[in-house]
Design a protein around this motif. Structure first.
Motif, PDB file in Angstrom:
ATOM      1  N   ALA A  95      80.636  16.500   3.213  1.00 17.54           N
ATOM      2  CA  ALA A  95      80.789  18.064   2.904  1.00 17.54           C
ATOM      3  C   ALA A  95      80.883  18.467   1.563  1.00 17.54           C
ATOM      4  O   ALA A  95      80.295  19.182   0.734  1.00 17.54           O
ATOM      5  CB  ALA A  95      81.862  18.750   3.716  1.00 17.54           C
ATOM      6  N   THR A 116      82.593  12.935   7.717  1.00 16.93           N
ATOM      7  CA  THR A 116      81.954  14.443   7.483  1.00 16.93           C
ATOM      8  C   THR A 116      82.436  15.099   6.305  1.00 16.93           C
ATOM      9  O   THR A 116      81.893  15.877   5.658  1.00 16.93           O
ATOM     10  CB  THR A 116      82.385  14.832   8.874  1.00 16.93           C
ATOM     11  OG1 THR A 116      81.662  14.317  10.084  1.00 16.93           O
ATOM     12  CG2 THR A 116      81.626  16.494   8.995  1.00 16.93           C
ATOM     13  N   LEU A 176      78.479  29.872   4.715  1.00 19.32           N
ATOM     14  CA  LEU A 176      78.497  28.795   5.933  1.00 19.32           C
ATOM     15  C   LEU A 176      77.962  29.485   7.084  1.00 19.32           C
ATOM     16  O   LEU A 176      78.413  30.566   7.382  1.00 19.32           O
ATOM     17  CB  LEU A 176      80.214  28.027   6.118  1.00 19.32           C
ATOM     18  CG  LEU A 176      80.154  27.169   7.167  1.00 19.32           C
ATOM     19  CD1 LEU A 176      81.681  26.439   6.788  1.00 19.32           C
ATOM     20  CD2 LEU A 176      80.510  27.747   8.602  1.00 19.32           C
ATOM     21  N   THR A 196      85.926  20.751  12.867  1.00 23.94           N
ATOM     22  CA  THR A 196      85.024  20.616  11.939  1.00 23.94           C
ATOM     23  C   THR A 196      84.932  21.341  10.799  1.00 23.94           C
ATOM     24  O   THR A 196      84.943  21.042   9.802  1.00 23.94           O
ATOM     25  CB  THR A 196      83.579  19.943  12.372  1.00 23.94           C
ATOM     26  OG1 THR A 196      83.636  19.291  13.528  1.00 23.94           O
ATOM     27  CG2 THR A 196      82.634  19.752  11.528  1.00 23.94           C
ATOM     28  N   VAL A 197      84.961  22.647  11.203  1.00 24.67           N
ATOM     29  CA  VAL A 197      84.831  23.918  10.229  1.00 24.67           C
ATOM     30  C   VAL A 197      86.209  23.730   9.297  1.00 24.67           C
ATOM     31  O   VAL A 197      86.015  23.732   7.957  1.00 24.67           O
ATOM     32  CB  VAL A 197      84.558  25.271  10.773  1.00 24.67           C
ATOM     33  CG1 VAL A 197      84.808  26.242   9.802  1.00 24.67           C
ATOM     34  CG2 VAL A 197      83.328  25.273  11.273  1.00 24.67           C
ATOM     35  N   VAL A 246      77.081  23.961   9.467  1.00 28.03           N
ATOM     36  CA  VAL A 246      78.144  23.118   9.968  1.00 28.03           C
ATOM     37  C   VAL A 246      77.728  23.036  11.338  1.00 28.03           C
ATOM     38  O   VAL A 246      77.618  23.609  11.848  1.00 28.03           O
ATOM     39  CB  VAL A 246      79.550  23.447   9.615  1.00 28.03           C
ATOM     40  CG1 VAL A 246      80.440  22.484  10.330  1.00 28.03           C
ATOM     41  CG2 VAL A 246      79.776  23.371   8.078  1.00 28.03           C
TER      42      VAL A 246
END
Length: 303
Positions: free
Chosen positions: A55, A51, A89, A74-75, A68
């Motif tokens: 990105a 991931t 984002l 994850t962020v 996202v």
């Protein structure tokens, strides 16, 4: 609210987020954005590390916005390439805690409504943070760092498979209470005297919430460039249970057995074996340095 339609929207899906909720939420988000006329390019890997690589690829294509699909962790994991690019984002919350979404009013449990914010949400500048460990490794975070009972609870929460959602965190709190330990904290805020205090739990927050909606830093401002520190002193095993209720209600700040301070950066030290978690993910053992970066991220939020 300024409505936008069309444009290049990159959608980054972490399929393992939220015990698999990421993949389902990603499909809903993509369908919604395409139905609204966006040029959607999907980036979905098979692991957390993939991931992060995706990105970088996504922002290199210069999208108008990066969506996202995942949780707070994850962020945080993709912040490096996002901040370097300056791409706004948008978050479709699909994690366990989803505290960044909760802080900014991003819809929970409605992937289509959250995806809409990529097109018609307000672009708001919000703070991010960096944690630097003793070996020089730096980690980004977007909500709260914790070290103590709370970080041990995070570790247990991540190991548990039942129950689901915020209830998992509550169960983990009580299991860790049964083996409660006190920690000798040493805090050195930038430009301020050192604080030495025995305690059970420490939180360093950019935002108010952690653990799926617990307001551990209830006065935190996500765009003031400052960290809010909350340290619960060593008050005794059974009084900690009362603190649990006070913290959930945001009524713990201001008590004589709670130390609070606000600073742009702090050096944190403690006993051997004390580890810190940020955004629900392990960042490393103390000592470490935590720093806030004012309005570093452009986030798409409700008007």
């Amino acid at each position: 609210m300024t409505e936008r339609s069309g444009g290049h929207v990159a959608v980054l899906v972490n399929p393992v987020s939220g015990r698999g909720a990421g993949a389902a939420s990603g499909r809903v988000a993509v369908e919604r954005l395409r139905a609204r006329g966006a040029d959607v390019r999907v980036h979905q890997g098979s692991s957390a590390s993939e991931t992060v690589a995706l990105a970088r690829r996504a922002v290199d294509e210069h999208p108008d916005v990066l969506v996202v699909v995942g949780g707070d962790g994850t962020v945080a994991s993709v912040l490096g390439p996002v901040l370097d690019s300056g791409v706004p984002l948008a978050l479709v919350p699909a994690g366990t805690g989803n505290d960044l979404a909760r802080e900014h009013g991003i819809p929970l449990g409605d992937a289509a409504a959250a995806a809409d914010l990529a097109l018609d949400g307000v672009r708001r500048r919000v703070d991010t943070g960096t944690v630097t460990t003793a070996d020089g490794t730096a980690h980004h975070f977007v909500t709260v760092l914790c070290a103590g009972l709370d970080s041990l609870t995070n570790a247990r929460t991540n190991r548990m498979r039942w129950p689901a959602g915020p209830a998992r965190y509550k169960v983990a709190v009580y299991l860790e209470w049964l083996r409660l330990r006190r920690f000798g904290y040493r805090l050195h805020p930038v430009g301020e005297p050192v604080v030495e205090q025995d305690g059970y739990m420490l939180a360093v927050g950019l935002t108010r919430f952690y653990g799926g909606g617990v307001p551990i830093c209830p006065d935190a401002d996500p765009a003031d460039g400052l960290l809010d520190l909350t340290l619960v002193q060593a008050v005794g095993r059974f009084r900690v249970l009362a603190f649990d209720a006070r913290i959930k209600a945001g009524r713990h700040v201001g008590r004589p057995d709670v130390t609070t301070l606000r600073t742009s950066a702090v050096r944190l030290a403690g006993p051997a074996g004390l580890v810190a978690y940020a955004d629900g993910e392990l960042v490393g053992a103390v000592p470490l340095t935590v720093e806030a970066h004012r309005e570093a991220l452009t986030l798409c939020v409700p008007g």
